[in-house]
Design a protein around this motif. Structure first.
Motif, PDB file in Angstrom:
ATOM      1  N   ASN A   1       0.758  -1.117  -0.034  1.00  0.00           N
ATOM      2  CA  ASN A   1      -0.118   0.168  -0.051  1.00  0.00           C
ATOM      3  C   ASN A   1       0.861   1.239  -0.080  1.00  0.00           C
ATOM      4  OD1 ASN A   1      -2.318  -1.256  -0.190  1.00  0.00           O
ATOM      5  ND2 ASN A   1      -2.817  -1.269   1.831  1.00  0.00           N
ATOM      6  N   HIS A   2       2.066   1.283   0.571  1.00  0.00           N
ATOM      7  CA  HIS A   2       3.030   2.446   0.590  1.00  0.00           C
ATOM      8  C   HIS A   2       3.265   2.758  -0.988  1.00  0.00           C
ATOM      9  CE1 HIS A   2       6.644   4.984   0.838  1.00  0.00           C
ATOM     10  NE2 HIS A   2       7.306   4.052   0.042  1.00  0.00           N
ATOM     11  N   TYR A   3       3.445   1.789  -1.799  1.00  0.00           N
ATOM     12  CA  TYR A   3       3.742   1.872  -3.130  1.00  0.00           C
ATOM     13  C   TYR A   3       2.629   2.311  -3.934  1.00  0.00           C
ATOM     14  CZ  TYR A   3       8.322   0.162  -2.309  1.00  0.00           C
ATOM     15  OH  TYR A   3       9.486   0.059  -1.903  1.00  0.00           O
ATOM     16  N   VAL A   4       1.302   1.746  -3.446  1.00  0.00           N
ATOM     17  CA  VAL A   4       0.039   2.295  -4.154  1.00  0.00           C
ATOM     18  C   VAL A   4      -0.400   3.775  -3.979  1.00  0.00           C
ATOM     19  CG1 VAL A   4      -2.423   2.204  -4.182  1.00  0.00           C
ATOM     20  CG2 VAL A   4      -1.028   0.097  -3.991  1.00  0.00           C
ATOM     21  N   ARG A   5      -0.092   4.111  -2.807  1.00  0.00           N
ATOM     22  CA  ARG A   5      -0.179   5.602  -2.178  1.00  0.00           C
ATOM     23  C   ARG A   5       0.997   6.430  -2.843  1.00  0.00           C
ATOM     24  NH1 ARG A   5      -1.014   3.261   2.614  1.00  0.00           N
ATOM     25  NH2 ARG A   5       0.920   3.879   3.326  1.00  0.00           N
ATOM     26  N   GLU A   6       2.216   6.092  -2.677  1.00  0.00           N
ATOM     27  CA  GLU A   6       3.162   7.218  -2.744  1.00  0.00           C
ATOM     28  C   GLU A   6       4.180   7.046  -4.034  1.00  0.00           C
ATOM     29  OE1 GLU A   6       3.577   8.999  -0.391  1.00  0.00           O
ATOM     30  OE2 GLU A   6       2.199   8.283   0.898  1.00  0.00           O
ATOM     31  N   THR A   7       3.877   6.052  -4.907  1.00  0.00           N
ATOM     32  CA  THR A   7       4.507   5.860  -5.858  1.00  0.00           C
ATOM     33  C   THR A   7       4.028   5.429  -7.220  1.00  0.00           C
ATOM     34  OG1 THR A   7       5.396   3.497  -5.914  1.00  0.00           O
ATOM     35  CG2 THR A   7       6.650   5.106  -4.345  1.00  0.00           C
ATOM     36  N   PRO A   8       4.667   5.740  -8.504  1.00  0.00           N
ATOM     37  CA  PRO A   8       3.917   4.920  -9.680  1.00  0.00           C
ATOM     38  C   PRO A   8       4.501   3.516  -9.815  1.00  0.00           C
ATOM     39  CG  PRO A   8       6.082   6.247 -10.307  1.00  0.00           C
ATOM     40  CD  PRO A   8       5.727   6.540  -8.720  1.00  0.00           C
ATOM     41  N   ILE A   9       5.273   3.009  -8.832  1.00  0.00           N
ATOM     42  CA  ILE A   9       5.838   1.811  -9.034  1.00  0.00           C
ATOM     43  C   ILE A   9       4.743   0.256  -9.251  1.00  0.00           C
ATOM     44  CG2 ILE A   9       7.108  -0.011  -7.977  1.00  0.00           C
ATOM     45  CD1 ILE A   9       9.104   2.137  -6.753  1.00  0.00           C
ATOM     46  N   THR A  10       3.811   0.799  -8.862  1.00  0.00           N
ATOM     47  CA  THR A  10       2.757  -0.239  -8.995  1.00  0.00           C
ATOM     48  C   THR A  10       1.431   0.768  -9.747  1.00  0.00           C
ATOM     49  OG1 THR A  10       0.762  -1.667  -8.355  1.00  0.00           O
ATOM     50  CG2 THR A  10       1.664  -0.037  -6.767  1.00  0.00           C
ATOM     51  N   PHE A  11       0.898   0.044 -10.600  1.00  0.00           N
ATOM     52  CA  PHE A  11      -0.374   0.711 -11.252  1.00  0.00           C
ATOM     53  C   PHE A  11      -1.537   0.698 -10.259  1.00  0.00           C
ATOM     54  CE2 PHE A  11       1.745   1.549 -15.832  1.00  0.00           C
ATOM     55  CZ  PHE A  11       2.731   2.453 -15.250  1.00  0.00           C
ATOM     56  N   ASP A  12      -1.549  -0.044  -9.412  1.00  0.00           N
ATOM     57  CA  ASP A  12      -2.841  -0.045  -8.563  1.00  0.00           C
ATOM     58  C   ASP A  12      -2.902   1.411  -7.991  1.00  0.00           C
ATOM     59  OD1 ASP A  12      -4.035  -2.564  -8.565  1.00  0.00           O
ATOM     60  OD2 ASP A  12      -2.204  -3.411  -7.457  1.00  0.00           O
ATOM     61  N   THR A  13      -4.250   1.855  -8.006  1.00  0.00           N
ATOM     62  CA  THR A  13      -4.316   3.498  -7.669  1.00  0.00           C
ATOM     63  C   THR A  13      -5.406   3.671  -6.331  1.00  0.00           C
ATOM     64  OG1 THR A  13      -6.358   3.578  -8.893  1.00  0.00           O
ATOM     65  CG2 THR A  13      -4.400   4.204  -9.807  1.00  0.00           C
ATOM     66  N   VAL A  14      -5.652   2.208  -5.715  1.00  0.00           N
ATOM     67  CA  VAL A  14      -6.665   2.201  -4.582  1.00  0.00           C
ATOM     68  C   VAL A  14      -5.881   1.078  -3.596  1.00  0.00           C
ATOM     69  CG1 VAL A  14      -8.800   1.871  -3.631  1.00  0.00           C
ATOM     70  CG2 VAL A  14      -8.619   2.922  -5.677  1.00  0.00           C
ATOM     71  N   VAL A  15      -5.691   1.682  -2.407  1.00  0.00           N
ATOM     72  CA  VAL A  15      -5.037   0.837  -1.458  1.00  0.00           C
ATOM     73  C   VAL A  15      -5.920  -0.607  -0.987  1.00  0.00           C
ATOM     74  CG1 VAL A  15      -3.816   2.507  -0.197  1.00  0.00           C
ATOM     75  CG2 VAL A  15      -5.867   1.965   0.687  1.00  0.00           C
TER      76      VAL A  15
END
Length: 172
Positions: A26-40
């Motif tokens: 979820n850190h990567y979902v919220r803070e970065t474009p590293i994952t393309f998920d957009t909702v925690v």
């Protein structure tokens, strides 16, 4: 005098890791474009993902823990590359590190353990998609023999902009 570098152990992921692994993702979902998920995600929403990575077979989950505190520092997975049967000997691999755990060789330890675990499996290729820019991830993959095979331009939109994804492959 105690060492500043603590020992890191890598082991298969287990169900009791789910809350922490979800927090890391979820850190990567919220803070970065590293994952393309957009909702925690909630841990319960991530449970099927965790259960799709058993301790054997081609789809693995390896977890790095601080040997002293047992704090989870990150994880690596091999997952189905595509759902169609002919892709069965290919996997997509990825590494996610806990905030603050980068630069300590944790990603290297995770991939080393993951590829050792996969060495006896009927696999032909590993693929990794790296949202650009991400030099640290590109260097990690190249150290493990991945080579760049192409880039999807502006393939994902997150944080109000488009991102490229560079694709890497490795023989297994």
């Amino acid at each position: 005098m105690p060492s500043e570098r603590t020992e890191v152990q890598v082991r298969p992921g287990v169900e009791t890791d789910l809350d922490t692994l979800t927090d890391i993702y979820n850190h990567y979902v919220r803070e970065t474009p590293i994952t393309f998920d957009t909702v925690v995600f909630t841990a319960e929403e991530r449970r099927p993902w965790l259960l799709s990575h058993p301790e054997d077979g081609p789809h693995r989950l390896m977890v790095a823990v601080d040997a002293d505190s047992q704090r989870i520092l990150g994880y690596a997975t091999s997952s189905a590359f595509r759902p169609k049967p002919a892709y069965g000997t290919s996997v997509e691999v990825t590494v996610y590190l806990a905030p603050g755990a980068g630069g300590r060789g944790v990603g290297t330890l995770l991939y080393k353990a993951l590829f050792e675990a996969l060495s006896g499996e009927d696999l032909h290729r590993a693929y990794a998609g790296i949202a650009q820019p991400n030099e640290a991830s590109a260097r990690l993959h190249e150290r493990f023999g991945f080579r760049h095979v192409g880039t999807y331009r502006e393939v994902g939109r997150k944080f109000g902009r488009y991102w490229d994804v560079a694709w890497y492959e490795k023989d297994l």
